[in-house]
Design an enzyme around this catalytic site. Sequence first.
Site, PDB file in Angstrom:
ATOM      1  N   THR A   1      -4.777  -8.843   0.309  1.00 11.81           N
ATOM      2  CA  THR A   1      -4.194  -8.728  -1.035  1.00 11.81           C
ATOM      3  C   THR A   1      -4.769  -9.805  -1.940  1.00 11.81           C
ATOM      4  OG1 THR A   1      -2.179  -8.747  -2.373  1.00 11.81           O
ATOM      5  CG2 THR A   1      -2.099  -9.997  -0.291  1.00 11.81           C
TER       6      THR A   1
ATOM      7  N   HIS B   1       5.712  -0.793  -2.927  1.00 15.09           N
ATOM      8  CA  HIS B   1       5.237  -0.001  -4.062  1.00 15.09           C
ATOM      9  C   HIS B   1       5.374   1.498  -3.832  1.00 15.09           C
ATOM     10  CE1 HIS B   1       2.604  -3.671  -5.410  1.00 15.09           C
ATOM     11  NE2 HIS B   1       3.882  -3.821  -5.674  1.00 15.09           N
TER      12      HIS B   1
ATOM     13  N   ASN C   1       0.823  -1.212   0.000  1.00 19.72           N
ATOM     14  CA  ASN C   1       0.000   0.000   0.000  1.00 19.72           C
ATOM     15  C   ASN C   1       0.855   1.258   0.000  1.00 19.72           C
ATOM     16  OD1 ASN C   1      -2.016  -1.810   0.148  1.00 19.72           O
ATOM     17  ND2 ASN C   1      -2.598  -1.381   2.267  1.00 19.72           N
TER      18      ASN C   1
ATOM     19  N   CYS D   1      11.639  13.851  -9.219  1.00 18.64           N
ATOM     20  CA  CYS D   1      11.784  14.304 -10.608  1.00 18.64           C
ATOM     21  C   CYS D   1      12.012  13.114 -11.548  1.00 18.64           C
ATOM     22  CB  CYS D   1      12.964  15.273 -10.682  1.00 18.64           C
ATOM     23  SG  CYS D   1      13.443  15.684 -12.370  1.00 18.64           S
TER      24      CYS D   1
ATOM     25  N   CYS E   1      16.344  20.770 -12.364  1.00 20.03           N
ATOM     26  CA  CYS E   1      16.526  20.581 -13.815  1.00 20.03           C
ATOM     27  C   CYS E   1      15.275  20.913 -14.630  1.00 20.03           C
ATOM     28  CB  CYS E   1      16.976  19.149 -14.098  1.00 20.03           C
ATOM     29  SG  CYS E   1      15.629  17.954 -14.059  1.00 20.03           S
TER      30      CYS E   1
ATOM     31  N   ASP F   1      -0.614   4.206   0.990  1.00 16.98           N
ATOM     32  CA  ASP F   1      -1.415   5.210   1.717  1.00 16.98           C
ATOM     33  C   ASP F   1      -0.841   5.654   3.061  1.00 16.98           C
ATOM     34  OD1 ASP F   1      -2.106   3.128   3.549  1.00 16.98           O
ATOM     35  OD2 ASP F   1      -3.911   2.625   2.384  1.00 16.98           O
TER      36      ASP F   1
HETATM   37  P1  OAD Z   1      -6.335  -5.677  -4.883  1.00 14.23           P
HETATM   38  O1  OAD Z   1      -7.360  -4.647  -5.117  1.00 14.23           O
HETATM   39  O2  OAD Z   1      -5.828  -6.455  -6.039  1.00 14.23           O
HETATM   40  O3  OAD Z   1      -6.885  -6.735  -3.831  1.00 14.23           O
HETATM   41  C1  OAD Z   1      -7.504  -6.319  -2.645  1.00 14.23           C
HETATM   42  C2  OAD Z   1      -7.920  -7.537  -1.869  1.00 14.23           C
HETATM   43  O4  OAD Z   1      -8.453  -7.115  -0.638  1.00 14.23           O
HETATM   44  C3  OAD Z   1      -8.988  -8.393  -2.559  1.00 14.23           C
HETATM   45  O5  OAD Z   1      -8.538  -9.743  -2.628  1.00 14.23           O
HETATM   46  C4  OAD Z   1     -10.202  -8.264  -1.628  1.00 14.23           C
HETATM   47  O6  OAD Z   1     -10.948  -9.467  -1.536  1.00 14.23           O
HETATM   48  C5  OAD Z   1      -9.549  -7.947  -0.313  1.00 14.23           C
HETATM   49  N1  OAD Z   1     -10.379  -7.208   0.670  1.00 14.23           N
HETATM   50  C6  OAD Z   1     -11.411  -6.353   0.442  1.00 14.23           C
HETATM   51  N2  OAD Z   1     -11.898  -5.882   1.598  1.00 14.23           N
HETATM   52  C7  OAD Z   1     -11.159  -6.441   2.596  1.00 14.23           C
HETATM   53  C8  OAD Z   1     -11.165  -6.341   4.020  1.00 14.23           C
HETATM   54  N3  OAD Z   1     -12.042  -5.549   4.677  1.00 14.23           N
HETATM   55  N4  OAD Z   1     -10.250  -7.064   4.719  1.00 14.23           N
HETATM   56  C9  OAD Z   1      -9.359  -7.861   4.070  1.00 14.23           C
HETATM   57  N5  OAD Z   1      -9.302  -7.985   2.735  1.00 14.23           N
HETATM   58  C10 OAD Z   1     -10.184  -7.284   1.997  1.00 14.23           C
HETATM   59  O7  OAD Z   1      -5.146  -4.966  -4.059  1.00 14.23           O
HETATM   60  P2  OAD Z   1      -3.621  -5.443  -3.870  1.00 14.23           P
HETATM   61  O8  OAD Z   1      -3.540  -6.911  -3.729  1.00 14.23           O
HETATM   62  O9  OAD Z   1      -3.048  -4.581  -2.828  1.00 14.23           O
HETATM   63  O10 OAD Z   1      -0.123  -1.338  -7.175  1.00 14.23           O
HETATM   64  O11 OAD Z   1      -3.026  -5.017  -5.278  1.00 14.23           O
HETATM   65  C11 OAD Z   1      -1.657  -5.066  -5.514  1.00 14.23           C
HETATM   66  C12 OAD Z   1      -1.187  -3.848  -6.283  1.00 14.23           C
HETATM   67  O12 OAD Z   1      -1.980  -3.673  -7.464  1.00 14.23           O
HETATM   68  C13 OAD Z   1      -1.353  -2.542  -5.541  1.00 14.23           C
HETATM   69  O13 OAD Z   1      -0.280  -2.282  -4.681  1.00 14.23           O
HETATM   70  C14 OAD Z   1      -1.429  -1.533  -6.643  1.00 14.23           C
HETATM   71  C15 OAD Z   1      -2.298  -2.269  -7.635  1.00 14.23           C
HETATM   72  O14 OAD Z   1      -2.110  -1.918  -8.969  1.00 14.23           O
HETATM   73  C16 OAD Z   1       0.436  -0.116  -7.146  1.00 14.23           C
HETATM   74  O15 OAD Z   1      -0.129   0.859  -6.728  1.00 14.23           O
HETATM   75  C17 OAD Z   1       1.815  -0.095  -7.675  1.00 14.23           C
HETATM   76 ZN    ZN Z   2      15.217  17.115 -11.898  1.00  7.90          ZN
END
Ligand code: OAD
Ligand code: ZN
Length: 252
Positions: free
Chosen positions: A191, A121, A104, A129, A153, A106
């Site tokens: 995740t 991430h 995350n 920049c 720059c 955030d």
């Molecule tokens: P996803 O949106 O792919 O997955 C979120 C997961 O959280 C899902 O499997 C949901 O079922 C679960 N979920 C929802 N509510 C929940 C709760 N209250 N408690 C527990 N789980 C819950 O998000 P990420 O796996 O974080 O990349 O995605 C990976 C990356 O893809 C992110 O870091 C982001 C995105 O593109 C960047 O920003 C670089």
């Molecule tokens: Zn610069």
Amino acid sequence: MIKIELPDEMLQTLVKANNVAVLTGAGISAESGIQTFRDPQGLWAKFNPVELASMDGFMSNPNLVWDWYQYRREIISKAKPNPGHIAIAEMKNLFPKFTLITQNVDRLHQRAGSDNVIELHGNIVENYCVSCNTPFLENIDFENKELPKCKKCGGLIRPNVVWFGEMLPYDALQDANSVAETADFFFSIGTSAEVYPAANLPIIAKNHGAYVVEINPNATSISGYMNQTFNYPAGEVLPLFINDIKKIKGEK
Ligand code: OAD
Ligand code: ZN
């Protein structure tokens, strides 16, 4: 509040663990009102990641990308850590070694009191920049739609978030891999386990002998590898873990 009993065999393993690690994804912040990416109502259902979260997208329309990041920054700055973040922040006091790895951006974990967080991430708070990599330390106000530019720059400034097609920060990934290889108890929380290399970490941990637990209302592609899965919101399950561990350890 959900009423479930955590299995005793799992709790005993956890209480004896010397090295505990947690990997989190967007789901841990869902209960703080921050949208996930891949759920049916998630960000990638409405927005195009190629336009908003890639270097190509940024270079072809930096204004659109800045609009989107400023919008997310505002939501995130108003959000508050939830009981899931707070439970994870407490874990550092309960085990000899504890490491939090997050996908995350955030910073809600840090606001809940977690420190030394491995950010795979990047984060949405910092900027740098694109031309000379110098950090941009001033506040960005995009109200006037003026693109922020590097003081050194003149290059475009971007958020310090890892975009699609980009390498993860080298040290963060090395540290995360070594934690996964050495942990004896590993949590995968909120995740979808769709994005690599982060999605590999629970598998690496399992292959190196860790007891692995998944907390996610929905099943994921790695659910089948877990020793235990809890299909509930993280903010409801994690406080149960903290309560039970404290009880077993004889703390109040
Ligand atoms: P996803 O949106 O792919 O997955 C979120 C997961 O959280 C899902 O499997 C949901 O079922 C679960 N979920 C929802 N509510 C929940 C709760 N209250 N408690 C527990 N789980 C819950 O998000 P990420 O796996 O974080 O990349 O995605 C990976 C990356 O893809 C992110 O870091 C982001 C995105 O593109 C960047 O920003 C670089
Ligand atoms: Zn610069």
